[in-house]
Design a protein around this motif. Structure first.
Motif, PDB file in Angstrom:
ATOM      1  N   ARG A  89      32.579  42.010  48.153  1.00  0.00           N
ATOM      2  CA  ARG A  89      31.860  40.722  48.131  1.00  0.00           C
ATOM      3  C   ARG A  89      32.715  39.531  47.754  1.00  0.00           C
ATOM      4  O   ARG A  89      32.259  38.410  47.750  1.00  0.00           O
ATOM      5  CB  ARG A  89      30.662  40.823  47.178  1.00  0.00           C
ATOM      6  N   GLY A  90      33.960  39.788  47.397  1.00  0.00           N
ATOM      7  CA  GLY A  90      34.810  38.660  47.024  1.00  0.00           C
ATOM      8  C   GLY A  90      36.171  39.171  46.586  1.00  0.00           C
ATOM      9  O   GLY A  90      36.489  40.355  46.752  1.00  0.00           O
ATOM     10  N   VAL A  91      36.963  38.262  46.037  1.00  0.00           N
ATOM     11  CA  VAL A  91      38.357  38.568  45.705  1.00  0.00           C
ATOM     12  C   VAL A  91      38.459  39.625  44.600  1.00  0.00           C
ATOM     13  O   VAL A  91      39.330  40.503  44.645  1.00  0.00           O
ATOM     14  CB  VAL A  91      39.058  37.245  45.300  1.00  0.00           C
ATOM     15  N   GLU A  92      37.566  39.563  43.624  1.00  0.00           N
ATOM     16  CA  GLU A  92      37.614  40.553  42.540  1.00  0.00           C
ATOM     17  C   GLU A  92      37.394  41.964  43.099  1.00  0.00           C
ATOM     18  O   GLU A  92      38.149  42.894  42.797  1.00  0.00           O
ATOM     19  CB  GLU A  92      36.542  40.195  41.494  1.00  0.00           C
ATOM     20  N   ASP A  93      36.365  42.101  43.956  1.00  0.00           N
ATOM     21  CA  ASP A  93      36.122  43.391  44.623  1.00  0.00           C
ATOM     22  C   ASP A  93      37.333  43.772  45.480  1.00  0.00           C
ATOM     23  O   ASP A  93      37.728  44.933  45.520  1.00  0.00           O
ATOM     24  CB  ASP A  93      34.942  43.279  45.609  1.00  0.00           C
ATOM     25  N   GLY A  94      37.883  42.804  46.190  1.00  0.00           N
ATOM     26  CA  GLY A  94      39.025  43.063  47.077  1.00  0.00           C
ATOM     27  C   GLY A  94      40.196  43.632  46.284  1.00  0.00           C
ATOM     28  O   GLY A  94      40.803  44.636  46.654  1.00  0.00           O
ATOM     29  N   TRP A  95      40.502  42.988  45.153  1.00  0.00           N
ATOM     30  CA  TRP A  95      41.624  43.444  44.306  1.00  0.00           C
ATOM     31  C   TRP A  95      41.371  44.881  43.851  1.00  0.00           C
ATOM     32  O   TRP A  95      42.266  45.724  43.913  1.00  0.00           O
ATOM     33  CB  TRP A  95      41.767  42.506  43.098  1.00  0.00           C
ATOM     34  N   LYS A  96      40.132  45.143  43.442  1.00  0.00           N
ATOM     35  CA  LYS A  96      39.810  46.485  42.902  1.00  0.00           C
ATOM     36  C   LYS A  96      39.927  47.576  43.970  1.00  0.00           C
ATOM     37  O   LYS A  96      40.534  48.612  43.732  1.00  0.00           O
ATOM     38  CB  LYS A  96      38.378  46.504  42.349  1.00  0.00           C
ATOM     39  N   TYR A 111      46.902  36.377  43.389  1.00  0.00           N
ATOM     40  CA  TYR A 111      46.256  37.448  42.617  1.00  0.00           C
ATOM     41  C   TYR A 111      46.105  38.710  43.482  1.00  0.00           C
ATOM     42  O   TYR A 111      46.435  39.833  43.067  1.00  0.00           O
ATOM     43  CB  TYR A 111      44.901  36.933  42.140  1.00  0.00           C
ATOM     44  N   LEU A 112      45.642  38.535  44.721  1.00  0.00           N
ATOM     45  CA  LEU A 112      45.456  39.682  45.619  1.00  0.00           C
ATOM     46  C   LEU A 112      46.789  40.392  45.885  1.00  0.00           C
ATOM     47  O   LEU A 112      46.838  41.620  45.956  1.00  0.00           O
ATOM     48  CB  LEU A 112      44.831  39.219  46.936  1.00  0.00           C
ATOM     49  N   ALA A 113      47.865  39.607  45.992  1.00  0.00           N
ATOM     50  CA  ALA A 113      49.176  40.210  46.279  1.00  0.00           C
ATOM     51  C   ALA A 113      49.658  41.073  45.117  1.00  0.00           C
ATOM     52  O   ALA A 113      50.534  41.919  45.288  1.00  0.00           O
ATOM     53  CB  ALA A 113      50.197  39.124  46.605  1.00  0.00           C
ATOM     54  N   SER A 114      49.067  40.880  43.920  1.00  0.00           N
ATOM     55  CA  SER A 114      49.514  41.665  42.761  1.00  0.00           C
ATOM     56  C   SER A 114      48.841  43.045  42.698  1.00  0.00           C
ATOM     57  O   SER A 114      49.224  43.885  41.899  1.00  0.00           O
ATOM     58  CB  SER A 114      49.210  40.909  41.464  1.00  0.00           C
ATOM     59  N   ALA A 115      47.866  43.302  43.580  1.00  0.00           N
ATOM     60  CA  ALA A 115      47.103  44.549  43.469  1.00  0.00           C
ATOM     61  C   ALA A 115      47.960  45.782  43.780  1.00  0.00           C
ATOM     62  O   ALA A 115      47.790  46.830  43.161  1.00  0.00           O
ATOM     63  CB  ALA A 115      45.879  44.504  44.388  1.00  0.00           C
ATOM     64  N   ARG A 116      48.842  45.676  44.780  1.00  0.00           N
ATOM     65  CA  ARG A 116      49.785  46.769  45.107  1.00  0.00           C
ATOM     66  C   ARG A 116      51.129  46.089  45.385  1.00  0.00           C
ATOM     67  O   ARG A 116      51.338  45.554  46.462  1.00  0.00           O
ATOM     68  CB  ARG A 116      49.344  47.544  46.362  1.00  0.00           C
ATOM     69  N   PRO A 117      52.066  46.143  44.459  1.00  0.00           N
ATOM     70  CA  PRO A 117      53.271  45.314  44.592  1.00  0.00           C
ATOM     71  C   PRO A 117      54.289  45.732  45.653  1.00  0.00           C
ATOM     72  O   PRO A 117      55.052  44.894  46.117  1.00  0.00           O
ATOM     73  CB  PRO A 117      53.912  45.409  43.198  1.00  0.00           C
TER      74      PRO A 117
END
Ligand code: MRU
Length: 356
Positions: free
Chosen positions: A32-39, A85-91
């Protein structure tokens, strides 16, 4: 036959196929958004470098859709912060970072352009992000065809080949068709594939759970092997080529891909089996000269010690769980891209070509 779809995007709504549950359960979950996307990226419910980038960017699209921005500068700032922020999820996988940089550039350009208002700027973002889905599928088909041609050219007199791949690089790791698995698909379509072999890919088992699932789904003749069977396979099964994907390719062709790729490349060299990397240009990071500059993500011990919540490793043992390794360019015969096959030393020719 319906194709496997890792990402569903309809009317501004995003859902992903939860890859942790596969192959037992096929369930789509909303993002539903960036927080969900990162997770979902960080915990690998969606994985594979191109799919990570697309889901990350689409999660941003779902979020900015519902936001009210008073001016273009605040939209630009919001987008930039969220993309980083999204780019930090899997470096290690570079595709998200490259997509983020391209969108930030677009944001800068639109902010300066007085003929575009804030609503139009939002629309332009949407269009750019949605275009990624179609482009990825088209690129993968081109990679598949270039790869199939290249492999057939190199196996003189043998028009039916045996290919080994590692990890999952198929529809589940991309918007569709796949990169290395796309090459296998193209060979199969041409009736030129005798057999595909996929390695289990411990600890997360992308090969056993996901690649095997795709191969069975598409009725491609294939066999699963454990990761420690690669040398025995090459000695006894007359493997024509190895094709793997990439999470990040450095300017000199050194390639980070799923842990275990490096040792497969060494074994391939010993057995004189050509080793190929299949990757779109959005996996090539020209900002780093070689693989020493690639940050390798380390994952939780639990991925090694447990399977389906059942502990399999002796309690108390220490674990090391790097998710990727770097295969030196010297072990790579060619890098199969959507614009052709390049020897690692020639990759630099692509540096100034537009990717979108
Ligand atoms: O940890 P994962 O499952 O995201 O790793 C995936 C790989 O290493 C793939 O080979 C790579 O991302 C290319 S996918 C087309």
């Amino acid at each position: 036959m319906t194709t496997l779809q890792a990402i569903r995007w309809e009317n501004g709504k995003l859902e992903i196929l939860d890859q942790i549950l596969l192959p037992a359960i096929s369930r789509y979950i909303p993002v539903r958004g960036v927080e969900d996307g990162w997770k979902v990226i960080n915990n690998m419910q969606v994985r594979g470098a191109p799919a990570i980038a697309i889901v990350g960017c689409l999660s941003l699209a779902t979020e900015i859709k519902n936001e009210e921005y008073t001016d273009k500068k605040s939209l630009r700032q919001d987008v930039e912060g969220k993309l980083n922020y999204l780019a930090s999820a899997r470096p290690t996988a570079v595709n998200m970072k490259i997509a983020a940089d391209e969108l930030i550039q677009l944001a800068n350009k639109l902010t300066k352009d007085d003929s575009v208002n804030v609503t139009e700027m939002k629309e332009r973002f949407f269009e750019a992000i949605e275009a990624m889905l179609e482009k990825d599928i088209a690129d993968n088909k081109a990679i598949g065809d270039f790869g199939a041609q290249e492999i057939l050219k190199n196996v003189s007199g043998d028009h039916s080949v045996r290919i080994l791949t590692h990890c999952n690089t198929g529809s589940l790791a991309t918007a569709g068709y796949g990169t290395a698995l796309g090459v296998i698909r193209s060979l199969h379509k041409k009736n030129s594939l005798e057999h595909a072999y996929c390695s289990e890919t411990r600890p997360y088992n992308q090969g056993a759970r996901l690649t095997a699932y795709e191969l069975v789904y598409e009725k491609i003749p294939a066999t699963l092997i454990c990761d420690d069977m690669v040398a025995a396979l090459m000695k006894s099964r007359n493997i024509s080529a190895v094709v793997v994907g990439a999470d990040r390719v450095a300017a000199n062709g050194d390639t980070a891909n799923k842990i275990g790729t490096y040792q497969i490349a060494i074994v391939a060299k010993y057995h004189n089996v050509p080793f190929y990397v299949a990757a779109p240009r959005t996996s090539i990071d020209f900002s780093i000269p070689n693989g020493d500059h690639i940050v390798i993500e380390e994952r939780p011990e639990r991925e090694m010690t447990h399977i389906n919540n059942q502990r399999i490793a002796a309690p108390g043992i220490q674990c090391w769980n790097p998710a990727f390794d770097v295969t030196p360019a010297s072990l790579i015969k060619g890098i199969i891209t959507e614009v052709g096959v390049y020897r690692p030393e020639d990759l630099i020719q692509l540096k100034n070509c537009e990717t979108s």
